[in-house]
Design an enzyme around this catalytic site. Structure first.
Site, PDB file in Angstrom:
ATOM      1  N   LYS A 253       0.849  -1.204   0.000  1.00 34.57           N
ATOM      2  CA  LYS A 253       0.000   0.000   0.000  1.00 34.57           C
ATOM      3  C   LYS A 253       0.889   1.262   0.000  1.00 34.57           C
ATOM      4  CE  LYS A 253      -3.536  -2.781   2.130  1.00 34.57           C
ATOM      5  NZ  LYS A 253      -4.716  -2.886   2.969  1.00 34.57           N
TER       6      LYS A 253
ATOM      7  N   HIS B 161      -8.661  -3.295  -5.957  1.00 34.51           N
ATOM      8  CA  HIS B 161      -8.542  -3.428  -4.501  1.00 34.51           C
ATOM      9  C   HIS B 161      -9.681  -2.645  -3.850  1.00 34.51           C
ATOM     10  CE1 HIS B 161      -7.128  -3.055  -0.416  1.00 34.51           C
ATOM     11  NE2 HIS B 161      -6.368  -4.095  -0.656  1.00 34.51           N
TER      12      HIS B 161
ATOM     13  N   GLU C  84      -9.798  -0.727  -1.453  1.00 31.89           N
ATOM     14  CA  GLU C  84      -9.494   0.681  -1.147  1.00 31.89           C
ATOM     15  C   GLU C  84      -9.615   1.553  -2.402  1.00 31.89           C
ATOM     16  OE1 GLU C  84      -5.735  -0.181   0.742  1.00 31.89           O
ATOM     17  OE2 GLU C  84      -6.853  -1.206   2.323  1.00 31.89           O
TER      18      GLU C  84
ATOM     19  N   GLU D 258     -11.046 -10.734  -0.973  1.00 33.14           N
ATOM     20  CA  GLU D 258     -10.686  -9.978   0.219  1.00 33.14           C
ATOM     21  C   GLU D 258     -11.937  -9.370   0.842  1.00 33.14           C
ATOM     22  OE1 GLU D 258      -6.338  -8.606   0.101  1.00 33.14           O
ATOM     23  OE2 GLU D 258      -7.476  -7.130  -1.001  1.00 33.14           O
TER      24      GLU D 258
ATOM     25  N   GLY E 289      -7.257  -5.129   7.235  1.00 31.98           N
ATOM     26  CA  GLY E 289      -6.661  -4.193   8.188  1.00 31.98           C
ATOM     27  C   GLY E 289      -7.383  -4.116   9.516  1.00 31.98           C
TER      28      GLY E 289
HETATM   29  P1  PGA Z   1      -4.355  -6.624   5.443  1.00 22.72           P
HETATM   30  O1  PGA Z   1      -4.579  -6.083   3.958  1.00 22.72           O
HETATM   31  O2  PGA Z   1      -3.566  -7.917   5.322  1.00 22.72           O
HETATM   32  O3  PGA Z   1      -3.585  -5.554   6.144  1.00 22.72           O
HETATM   33  O4  PGA Z   1      -5.697  -6.868   6.031  1.00 22.72           O
HETATM   34  C1  PGA Z   1      -4.859  -6.961   2.908  1.00 22.72           C
HETATM   35  C2  PGA Z   1      -5.075  -6.176   1.635  1.00 22.72           C
HETATM   36  O5  PGA Z   1      -5.676  -5.105   1.692  1.00 22.72           O
HETATM   37  O6  PGA Z   1      -4.652  -6.604   0.545  1.00 22.72           O
END
Ligand code: PGA
Length: 253
Positions: free
Chosen positions: A11, A98, A100, A170, A176
Site C-alpha cells: 500500500k 482493490h 481501497e 478480500e 486491516g
Molecule cells: P491486510 O490487507 O492484510 O492488512 O488486512 C490486505 C489487503 O488489503 O490486501
C-alpha cells in the site's frame, strides 16, 4: 496445477531505504528458508518498482506487481500510470480493484473491466480483487454480490485471457481489521467463485485459476487458510511489511 502465490501489498507505506531493506531481507530469508514452490509477488508503491526489481533479479520465485494502473492506454491523464509503462519496465502483475481503490477512488465494476482489458492487452496479469462489506455479509446474498463482481469485470474475457488472471478474495470487513475470515468462511467463498468461473468457462479452466485470500492474514492464520482446497495463497497487507512475518506466511504456503 494452479500456481501457489503469496503476494505482499505494501500500500502507501515505506520510504525508499525501508523498501530496499525489506526486499533484501525477504530475498535472503526466502533463499534460506522457503522450501515450497510458492510464487512471491511484491506490490510496492509504483515509484519503487524499478529499484526493487534489481533486488529480486536473482530470485526466480519473486515477481513484481503494481498496485494499480489506468484504464487508458496513454495520453493526458496527469498522475496516472499505464499498463504499457508497466510492461516496458518488465512488471508482470497489477492489482486491479482493490477495495481501497473501489472505496476511495470510486472504481466501479465497469471501470475495472476496462483496466483488466488494458492490462491484458499489454501482457500484464491482473490480480483482480473482490469482496463484500460487513453490511453486505450480514444483510444480503454476499456470495451473489462477489460473484457479480466477477461477472461484471471478468466475464467478457476469452478463456485464454481469463487464464492470465489471478483472483484475490478480500472481504472488506477483514482488511486491516485483525478480523480474519475463518478458513471455512474463506473456503466457502473460494469454492463458490470457482464454481461461478466453471459455469462460464468450464471446470477445467476454473481449476487453473489461482484464487488468493486476503484480509488480516498473519503467520498464525496462514497455515489453516492455505490448507483449504480452494485457497491458493494470500494477498497480504500489514503483515507483508515485516520480513520475518511475511517469510513465515510464505513458508505456510
Ligand atoms: P491486510 O490487507 O492484510 O492488512 O488486512 C490486505 C489487503 O488489503 O490486501
Amino acid at each position: 496445477m494452479r500456481k501457489k502465490i503469496v503476494a505482499g501489498n505494501w500500500k502507501m507505506n515505506k520510504v525508499l531505504d525501508e523498501a530496499v531493506a525489506l526486499t533484501s531481507e525477504l530475498v535472503n530469508m526466502a533463499k534460506d528458508e522457503v522450501r515450497n514452490d510458492a510464487k512471491i509477488i511484491l506490490c510496492p508503491p509504483a515509484i519503487y518498482l524499478t529499484t526493487i526489481q534489481k533486488y529480486i533479479e536473482d530470485a526466480p520465485n519473486f515477481a513484481l506487481a503494481a498496485q494499480n494502473c489506468s484504464d487508458k492506454v496513454s495520453g493526458a491523464f496527469t498522475g496516472e500510470i499505464s499498463a504499457q509503462m508497466l510492461q516496458s519496465i518488465g512488471v508482470q502483475y497489477v492489482l486491479i480493484g482493490h477495495s481501497e481503490r473501489r472505496q476511495y477512488f470510486n472504481e466501479t465494476n465497469a471501470l475495472l473491466a476496462e483496466k483488466v482489458n488494458t492490462a491484458l492487452s499489454f501482457g500484464v496479469s491482473p490480480i483482480f480483487c473482490c469482496g463484500e462489506s460487513l453490511e453486505q455479509r450480514q444483510n444480503e446474498d454476499y456470495i451473489g454480490f462477489v460473484k457479480n463482481q466477477l461477472t461484471e469485470s471478468l466475464f467478457h474475457l476469452s478463456e485464454e485471457q481469463l487464464k492470465s488472471v489471478v483472483i484475490a478474495y478480500e472481504p472488506i470487513w477483514a482488511i486491516g481489521t485483525g478480523l480474519t475470515a475463518s478458513a471455512e468462511q474463506a473456503q466457502e467463498m473460494h469454492a463458490a467463485l470457482r464454481a461461478h468461473l466453471a459455469s462460464k468457462y468450464g471446470a477445467e479452466v476454473a481449476d487453473e485459476i489461482s484464487i488468493l485470500y486476503g484480509g488480516s492474514v498473519t503467520a498464525a492464520s496462514a497455515p489453516e487458510l492455505f490448507a483449504a482446497p480452494d485457497i491458493d495463497g494470500g494477498l497480504v497487507g500489514g503483515a507483508s511489511l515485516k520480513s520475518r512475518e511475511f517469510t513465515n506466511i510464505i513458508k505456510a504456503r
